[in-house]
Design a protein around this motif. Structure first.
Motif, PDB file in Angstrom:
ATOM      1  N   GLU A  61       2.252 -12.293   2.214  1.00 19.85           N
ATOM      2  CA  GLU A  61       3.588 -12.638   1.733  1.00 19.85           C
ATOM      3  C   GLU A  61       4.601 -11.686   2.373  1.00 19.85           C
ATOM      4  N   ALA A  62       5.843 -12.064   2.351  1.00 19.15           N
ATOM      5  CA  ALA A  62       6.892 -11.217   2.931  1.00 19.15           C
ATOM      6  C   ALA A  62       6.950  -9.886   2.180  1.00 19.15           C
ATOM      7  N   LEU A  63       6.889  -8.795   2.914  1.00 24.48           N
ATOM      8  CA  LEU A  63       6.959  -7.463   2.313  1.00 24.48           C
ATOM      9  C   LEU A  63       8.279  -7.284   1.571  1.00 24.48           C
ATOM     10  N   SER A  64       9.327  -7.904   2.073  1.00 23.41           N
ATOM     11  CA  SER A  64      10.652  -7.787   1.454  1.00 23.41           C
ATOM     12  C   SER A  64      10.693  -8.396   0.046  1.00 23.41           C
ATOM     13  N   ALA A  65       9.699  -9.199  -0.316  1.00 26.19           N
ATOM     14  CA  ALA A  65       9.627  -9.745  -1.669  1.00 26.19           C
ATOM     15  C   ALA A  65       9.182  -8.683  -2.677  1.00 26.19           C
ATOM     16  N   SER A  66       8.584  -7.591  -2.176  1.00 37.29           N
ATOM     17  CA  SER A  66       8.069  -6.546  -3.054  1.00 37.29           C
ATOM     18  C   SER A  66       8.871  -5.253  -3.023  1.00 37.29           C
ATOM     19  N   ALA A 117      10.813  17.948   1.131  1.00 35.35           N
ATOM     20  CA  ALA A 117      10.468  16.676   0.499  1.00 35.35           C
ATOM     21  C   ALA A 117       9.090  16.191   0.908  1.00 35.35           C
ATOM     22  N   VAL A 118       8.587  16.628   2.041  1.00 34.27           N
ATOM     23  CA  VAL A 118       7.312  16.139   2.560  1.00 34.27           C
ATOM     24  C   VAL A 118       6.148  16.529   1.662  1.00 34.27           C
ATOM     25  N   GLU A 119       6.287  17.595   0.932  1.00 37.53           N
ATOM     26  CA  GLU A 119       5.173  18.084   0.135  1.00 37.53           C
ATOM     27  C   GLU A 119       4.856  17.236  -1.094  1.00 37.53           C
ATOM     28  N   ASP A 120       5.831  16.550  -1.667  1.00 37.39           N
ATOM     29  CA  ASP A 120       5.533  15.908  -2.946  1.00 37.39           C
ATOM     30  C   ASP A 120       6.145  14.530  -3.158  1.00 37.39           C
ATOM     31  N   GLY A 121       6.795  13.955  -2.189  1.00 38.17           N
ATOM     32  CA  GLY A 121       7.426  12.659  -2.391  1.00 38.17           C
ATOM     33  C   GLY A 121       6.449  11.503  -2.251  1.00 38.17           C
ATOM     34  N   SER A 122       6.674  10.450  -3.020  1.00 37.63           N
ATOM     35  CA  SER A 122       5.894   9.221  -2.876  1.00 37.63           C
ATOM     36  C   SER A 122       6.647   8.083  -3.550  1.00 37.63           C
ATOM     37  N   VAL A 123       6.307   6.874  -3.137  1.00 41.17           N
ATOM     38  CA  VAL A 123       6.852   5.680  -3.769  1.00 41.17           C
ATOM     39  C   VAL A 123       5.698   4.682  -3.892  1.00 41.17           C
ATOM     40  N   SER A 124       5.621   4.005  -5.042  1.00 39.92           N
ATOM     41  CA  SER A 124       4.539   3.055  -5.298  1.00 39.92           C
ATOM     42  C   SER A 124       5.122   1.712  -5.706  1.00 39.92           C
ATOM     43  N   PHE A 125       4.425   0.634  -5.324  1.00 41.97           N
ATOM     44  CA  PHE A 125       4.862  -0.710  -5.671  1.00 41.97           C
ATOM     45  C   PHE A 125       3.706  -1.682  -5.453  1.00 41.97           C
ATOM     46  N   PRO A 126       3.731  -2.830  -6.139  1.00 42.13           N
ATOM     47  CA  PRO A 126       2.708  -3.855  -5.899  1.00 42.13           C
ATOM     48  C   PRO A 126       3.062  -4.652  -4.653  1.00 42.13           C
ATOM     49  N   TYR A 127       2.058  -5.041  -3.886  1.00 37.63           N
ATOM     50  CA  TYR A 127       2.290  -5.888  -2.721  1.00 37.63           C
ATOM     51  C   TYR A 127       1.042  -6.703  -2.421  1.00 37.63           C
ATOM     52  N   SER A 128       1.190  -7.991  -2.360  1.00 39.44           N
ATOM     53  CA  SER A 128       0.130  -8.915  -1.961  1.00 39.44           C
ATOM     54  C   SER A 128      -1.203  -8.600  -2.639  1.00 39.44           C
ATOM     55  N   VAL A 129      -1.235  -8.622  -3.930  1.00 41.50           N
ATOM     56  CA  VAL A 129      -2.382  -8.353  -4.793  1.00 41.50           C
ATOM     57  C   VAL A 129      -2.886  -6.923  -4.750  1.00 41.50           C
ATOM     58  N   CYS A 130      -2.216  -6.036  -4.046  1.00 45.86           N
ATOM     59  CA  CYS A 130      -2.628  -4.632  -3.935  1.00 45.86           C
ATOM     60  C   CYS A 130      -1.604  -3.728  -4.608  1.00 45.86           C
ATOM     61  N   ALA A 131      -2.041  -2.535  -4.949  1.00 47.30           N
ATOM     62  CA  ALA A 131      -1.136  -1.467  -5.362  1.00 47.30           C
ATOM     63  C   ALA A 131      -0.962  -0.568  -4.142  1.00 47.30           C
ATOM     64  N   VAL A 132       0.285  -0.295  -3.781  1.00 52.15           N
ATOM     65  CA  VAL A 132       0.593   0.469  -2.572  1.00 52.15           C
ATOM     66  C   VAL A 132       1.321   1.751  -2.955  1.00 52.15           C
ATOM     67  N   ILE A 169      -3.715   2.183  -0.266  1.00 52.34           N
ATOM     68  CA  ILE A 169      -3.781   0.797  -0.702  1.00 52.34           C
ATOM     69  C   ILE A 169      -4.944   0.666  -1.686  1.00 52.34           C
ATOM     70  N   VAL A 170      -4.678   0.096  -2.846  1.00 53.68           N
ATOM     71  CA  VAL A 170      -5.745  -0.181  -3.804  1.00 53.68           C
ATOM     72  C   VAL A 170      -5.818  -1.706  -3.951  1.00 53.68           C
ATOM     73  N   PRO A 171      -6.860  -2.309  -3.343  1.00 56.23           N
ATOM     74  CA  PRO A 171      -7.011  -3.765  -3.458  1.00 56.23           C
ATOM     75  C   PRO A 171      -7.451  -4.134  -4.868  1.00 56.23           C
ATOM     76  N   PRO A 172      -7.323  -5.398  -5.240  1.00 53.90           N
ATOM     77  CA  PRO A 172      -7.731  -5.788  -6.591  1.00 53.90           C
ATOM     78  C   PRO A 172      -9.204  -5.487  -6.826  1.00 53.90           C
ATOM     79  N   GLY A 173      -9.480  -4.780  -7.907  1.00 52.97           N
ATOM     80  CA  GLY A 173     -10.846  -4.447  -8.255  1.00 52.97           C
ATOM     81  C   GLY A 173     -11.515  -3.465  -7.306  1.00 52.97           C
ATOM     82  N   GLY A 174     -10.730  -2.818  -6.437  1.00 47.80           N
ATOM     83  CA  GLY A 174     -11.320  -1.940  -5.428  1.00 47.80           C
ATOM     84  C   GLY A 174     -10.908  -0.497  -5.595  1.00 47.80           C
ATOM     85  N   SER A 175     -11.417   0.321  -4.685  1.00 54.25           N
ATOM     86  CA  SER A 175     -11.078   1.730  -4.679  1.00 54.25           C
ATOM     87  C   SER A 175      -9.992   1.999  -3.653  1.00 54.25           C
ATOM     88  N   ASP A 176      -9.406   3.192  -3.726  1.00 50.46           N
ATOM     89  CA  ASP A 176      -8.332   3.587  -2.803  1.00 50.46           C
ATOM     90  C   ASP A 176      -8.764   3.452  -1.358  1.00 50.46           C
TER      91      ASP A 176
END
Length: 82
Positions: A21-26, A45-60, A70-77
């Motif tokens: 799916e289009a990444l811009s949708a997430s 900022a490099v030491e501790d910054g992060s951003v998380s969001f769902p994308y195409s059935v994965c957690a990113v 990337i954490v796929p559905p039912g999977g490991s990192d």
């Protein structure tokens, strides 16, 4: 950053990037790229910054140091250095 993210998610899911799916949708692509550019130019900022969001059935999660987790559905990192 957005291209690396697409390639990484497609590799984890075993599909072509064009099949996702289009990444811009997430996530706002300009904001994601701007944030990553900021992190690259601000050593504190490099030491501790992060951003998380769902994308195409994965957690990113994108870390300031360029690591993409990337954490796929039912999977490991699945991670890669960006």
């Amino acid at each position: 950053m957005s291209t690396a993210l697409l390639v990484t998610v497609s590799a984890v899911l075993g599909v072509e990037p064009d099949d996702l799916e289009a990444l811009s949708a997430s996530v706002d692509l300009d904001a994601l790229n701007d944030l990553f550019e900021y992190w690259r130019h601000d050593e504190s900022a490099v030491e501790d910054g992060s951003v998380s969001f769902p994308y195409s059935v994965c957690a990113v999660t994108v870390h300031a140091d360029g690591e993409i987790v990337i954490v796929p559905p039912g999977g490991s990192d699945q991670s890669t250095d960006g």
